[in-house]
Design a protein around this motif. Sequence first.
Motif, PDB file in Angstrom:
ATOM      1  N   LEU A 118      37.208  39.609  35.943  1.00 20.06           N
ATOM      2  CA  LEU A 118      37.838  40.881  36.580  1.00 20.06           C
ATOM      3  C   LEU A 118      38.247  41.365  35.348  1.00 20.06           C
ATOM      4  CD1 LEU A 118      39.812  38.828  39.677  1.00 20.06           C
ATOM      5  CD2 LEU A 118      37.683  40.449  39.434  1.00 20.06           C
ATOM      6  N   GLY A 119      37.981  41.048  34.468  1.00 19.59           N
ATOM      7  CA  GLY A 119      38.487  41.592  32.945  1.00 19.59           C
ATOM      8  C   GLY A 119      38.403  42.615  33.217  1.00 19.59           C
ATOM      9  N   GLY A 120      39.606  43.646  32.853  1.00 14.95           N
ATOM     10  CA  GLY A 120      39.457  45.051  32.780  1.00 14.95           C
ATOM     11  C   GLY A 120      39.471  45.431  34.234  1.00 14.95           C
ATOM     12  N   ARG A 121      39.347  45.424  34.913  1.00 20.86           N
ATOM     13  CA  ARG A 121      38.698  45.804  36.545  1.00 20.86           C
ATOM     14  C   ARG A 121      39.991  45.703  37.077  1.00 20.86           C
ATOM     15  NH1 ARG A 121      32.710  42.842  38.227  1.00 20.86           N
ATOM     16  NH2 ARG A 121      32.728  45.274  39.420  1.00 20.86           N
ATOM     17  N   VAL A 122      39.399  46.696  38.057  1.00 20.55           N
ATOM     18  CA  VAL A 122      40.504  46.633  39.467  1.00 20.55           C
ATOM     19  C   VAL A 122      39.996  45.562  40.803  1.00 20.55           C
ATOM     20  CG1 VAL A 122      41.557  48.257  41.504  1.00 20.55           C
ATOM     21  CG2 VAL A 122      41.081  49.764  39.095  1.00 20.55           C
ATOM     22  N   ALA A 123      41.428  44.769  40.387  1.00 25.42           N
ATOM     23  CA  ALA A 123      41.439  43.963  41.731  1.00 25.42           C
ATOM     24  C   ALA A 123      42.411  44.301  43.068  1.00 25.42           C
ATOM     25  CB  ALA A 123      41.871  42.586  41.335  1.00 25.42           C
ATOM     26  N   ILE A 124      41.059  44.318  44.127  1.00 30.22           N
ATOM     27  CA  ILE A 124      41.913  44.343  45.267  1.00 30.22           C
ATOM     28  C   ILE A 124      42.071  43.214  46.213  1.00 30.22           C
ATOM     29  CG2 ILE A 124      42.168  45.819  47.716  1.00 30.22           C
ATOM     30  CD1 ILE A 124      40.531  47.903  46.052  1.00 30.22           C
ATOM     31  N   ILE A 125      43.081  42.572  46.299  1.00 32.08           N
ATOM     32  CA  ILE A 125      43.553  41.266  47.223  1.00 32.08           C
ATOM     33  C   ILE A 125      43.854  41.671  48.385  1.00 32.08           C
ATOM     34  CG2 ILE A 125      44.913  39.762  47.550  1.00 32.08           C
ATOM     35  CD1 ILE A 125      44.668  40.767  44.304  1.00 32.08           C
ATOM     36  N   VAL A 126      43.173  41.545  49.292  1.00 29.65           N
ATOM     37  CA  VAL A 126      43.467  41.886  50.964  1.00 29.65           C
ATOM     38  C   VAL A 126      43.334  40.580  51.836  1.00 29.65           C
ATOM     39  CG1 VAL A 126      42.136  42.995  52.901  1.00 29.65           C
ATOM     40  CG2 VAL A 126      41.409  43.593  50.533  1.00 29.65           C
ATOM     41  N   ASP A 127      44.197  41.543  52.702  1.00 31.97           N
ATOM     42  CA  ASP A 127      44.814  40.155  54.085  1.00 31.97           C
ATOM     43  C   ASP A 127      44.570  40.693  55.269  1.00 31.97           C
ATOM     44  OD1 ASP A 127      44.752  38.039  54.628  1.00 31.97           O
ATOM     45  OD2 ASP A 127      46.543  37.083  53.704  1.00 31.97           O
ATOM     46  N   ASP A 128      44.432  40.086  56.215  1.00 27.95           N
ATOM     47  CA  ASP A 128      44.008  40.334  57.126  1.00 27.95           C
ATOM     48  C   ASP A 128      45.958  41.206  58.136  1.00 27.95           C
ATOM     49  OD1 ASP A 128      45.828  37.876  58.476  1.00 27.95           O
ATOM     50  OD2 ASP A 128      43.883  37.580  59.492  1.00 27.95           O
ATOM     51  N   GLY A 129      46.742  40.569  57.546  1.00 26.43           N
ATOM     52  CA  GLY A 129      48.466  41.093  57.860  1.00 26.43           C
ATOM     53  C   GLY A 129      49.192  40.423  56.460  1.00 26.43           C
ATOM     54  N   ILE A 130      50.544  40.836  56.672  1.00 21.42           N
ATOM     55  CA  ILE A 130      51.050  40.129  55.498  1.00 21.42           C
ATOM     56  C   ILE A 130      52.422  39.817  56.699  1.00 21.42           C
ATOM     57  CG2 ILE A 130      52.935  40.502  54.305  1.00 21.42           C
ATOM     58  CD1 ILE A 130      51.309  41.931  52.248  1.00 21.42           C
ATOM     59  N   ALA A 131      52.827  38.985  56.989  1.00 25.00           N
ATOM     60  CA  ALA A 131      53.913  37.723  57.546  1.00 25.00           C
ATOM     61  C   ALA A 131      55.467  37.793  56.629  1.00 25.00           C
ATOM     62  CB  ALA A 131      54.286  37.107  57.829  1.00 25.00           C
ATOM     63  N   THR A 132      55.621  36.547  55.870  1.00 29.40           N
ATOM     64  CA  THR A 132      56.534  36.447  54.558  1.00 29.40           C
ATOM     65  C   THR A 132      56.164  36.748  53.077  1.00 29.40           C
ATOM     66  OG1 THR A 132      55.646  34.550  53.957  1.00 29.40           O
ATOM     67  CG2 THR A 132      57.580  33.973  55.820  1.00 29.40           C
ATOM     68  N   GLY A 133      54.590  36.725  53.093  1.00 30.39           N
ATOM     69  CA  GLY A 133      54.255  37.265  51.688  1.00 30.39           C
ATOM     70  C   GLY A 133      54.272  36.047  50.874  1.00 30.39           C
ATOM     71  N   SER A 134      54.226  35.086  51.321  1.00 31.18           N
ATOM     72  CA  SER A 134      53.901  33.866  49.688  1.00 31.18           C
ATOM     73  C   SER A 134      52.610  33.906  49.799  1.00 31.18           C
ATOM     74  CB  SER A 134      54.390  32.486  50.828  1.00 31.18           C
ATOM     75  OG  SER A 134      56.376  32.517  51.223  1.00 31.18           O
ATOM     76  N   THR A 135      51.991  33.862  50.693  1.00 29.24           N
ATOM     77  CA  THR A 135      50.050  34.221  50.320  1.00 29.24           C
ATOM     78  C   THR A 135      49.526  34.730  49.327  1.00 29.24           C
ATOM     79  OG1 THR A 135      49.963  34.734  52.762  1.00 29.24           O
ATOM     80  CG2 THR A 135      49.956  32.108  52.180  1.00 29.24           C
ATOM     81  N   ALA A 136      50.801  36.489  50.227  1.00 27.97           N
ATOM     82  CA  ALA A 136      49.268  37.115  49.314  1.00 27.97           C
ATOM     83  C   ALA A 136      49.758  37.008  48.135  1.00 27.97           C
ATOM     84  CB  ALA A 136      50.351  38.060  50.129  1.00 27.97           C
ATOM     85  N   LEU A 137      51.124  37.074  47.305  1.00 31.19           N
ATOM     86  CA  LEU A 137      51.895  36.906  46.702  1.00 31.19           C
ATOM     87  C   LEU A 137      51.458  36.282  45.856  1.00 31.19           C
ATOM     88  CD1 LEU A 137      55.504  37.557  46.458  1.00 31.19           C
ATOM     89  CD2 LEU A 137      54.080  38.648  45.472  1.00 31.19           C
ATOM     90  N   ALA A 138      50.711  34.635  45.708  1.00 31.55           N
ATOM     91  CA  ALA A 138      50.013  33.756  44.966  1.00 31.55           C
ATOM     92  C   ALA A 138      48.922  34.244  45.167  1.00 31.55           C
ATOM     93  CB  ALA A 138      50.044  32.904  45.954  1.00 31.55           C
ATOM     94  N   ALA A 139      47.958  34.479  45.071  1.00 32.12           N
ATOM     95  CA  ALA A 139      46.556  35.377  45.637  1.00 32.12           C
ATOM     96  C   ALA A 139      46.959  36.580  43.853  1.00 32.12           C
ATOM     97  CB  ALA A 139      46.136  35.763  46.694  1.00 32.12           C
ATOM     98  N   CYS A 140      47.886  37.535  44.298  1.00 38.62           N
ATOM     99  CA  CYS A 140      48.203  37.995  43.322  1.00 38.62           C
ATOM    100  C   CYS A 140      47.971  37.555  41.789  1.00 38.62           C
ATOM    101  CB  CYS A 140      49.136  38.964  44.266  1.00 38.62           C
ATOM    102  SG  CYS A 140      48.818  41.031  45.228  1.00 38.62           S
ATOM    103  N   ARG A 141      49.211  36.942  42.027  1.00 33.91           N
ATOM    104  CA  ARG A 141      49.326  35.689  40.447  1.00 33.91           C
ATOM    105  C   ARG A 141      48.102  35.309  40.640  1.00 33.91           C
ATOM    106  NH1 ARG A 141      54.422  35.030  39.104  1.00 33.91           N
ATOM    107  NH2 ARG A 141      56.449  35.963  41.055  1.00 33.91           N
ATOM    108  N   ALA A 142      47.072  34.578  41.247  1.00 29.18           N
ATOM    109  CA  ALA A 142      45.877  33.690  40.823  1.00 29.18           C
ATOM    110  C   ALA A 142      45.214  35.051  39.937  1.00 29.18           C
ATOM    111  CB  ALA A 142      45.302  33.385  41.830  1.00 29.18           C
ATOM    112  N   VAL A 143      45.121  35.902  41.109  1.00 26.40           N
ATOM    113  CA  VAL A 143      43.911  37.158  40.038  1.00 26.40           C
ATOM    114  C   VAL A 143      44.385  37.868  39.219  1.00 26.40           C
ATOM    115  CG1 VAL A 143      43.393  39.278  41.059  1.00 26.40           C
ATOM    116  CG2 VAL A 143      43.368  37.818  42.421  1.00 26.40           C
ATOM    117  N   ARG A 144      46.200  37.316  38.613  1.00 30.13           N
ATOM    118  CA  ARG A 144      46.630  38.740  37.429  1.00 30.13           C
ATOM    119  C   ARG A 144      45.905  38.234  36.408  1.00 30.13           C
ATOM    120  NH1 ARG A 144      48.690  43.400  36.873  1.00 30.13           N
ATOM    121  NH2 ARG A 144      49.797  43.737  38.047  1.00 30.13           N
TER     122      ARG A 144
END
Length: 209
Positions: A118-144
């Motif tokens: 992923l170095g230097g690329r655009v990472a598009i993290i996709v889920d089927d929806g966001i409720a509390t956002g905890s899982t989405a934020l953890a995924a984004c931190r991992a990708v970062r």
Amino acid sequence: MALFADRVDAGTQLAASLRAWRGRDAVVLGIPRGGVVVAAVVASAYGWPLDRVPVRKLGARGNAELAVGAIAENARVLSEPMLRLTGTTPADLQRVEQAERAELARRSAAYPSPGIDLGGRVAIIVDDGIATGSTALAACRAVRSRGAADVVLAAPVAPYDWAPEDGVVDVFVCPHRPREFRAVGQFYDAFPQTTDEEVARLLARNLPT
């Protein structure tokens, strides 16, 4: 009121909201399980490679479905307000996290990955929806942590007042932001549980030959 027929329809609608990234050096990473179905549609729409970013929700004491945080590889997100509200103690959290880390390891092994740099690329993290956002934020931190130049969080639906933390996400894309929000599934006509086999099959189609 349903907004989507199913996750494929949600992916089609989400893809239309991502036209600005057409032609960019992007990688789509779905959050298993259901997010991978949506992500596969988005990736196919623009010819982007598909990968996954396994995440596990940390459930509250007495209510495993209510997230007080989430974990991913090299990432951990906790909601202090939710921990206080639910009375989840450090001991409770330790027990839940131990079990979820075992499941996270199992899913990481079960879902094939092309191991895209992923170095230097655009990472598009996709889920089927966001409720509390905890899982989405953890995924984004991992990708970062994997060196992505830009992190785009994309979901077909989320509460109107939810926004990612500063510095975690560069751009948040979400075509539907309803005020009345109980659960992600209420916005789908069909919202069956996605199986491990379906996730593995979608990801395997995108492995280099």
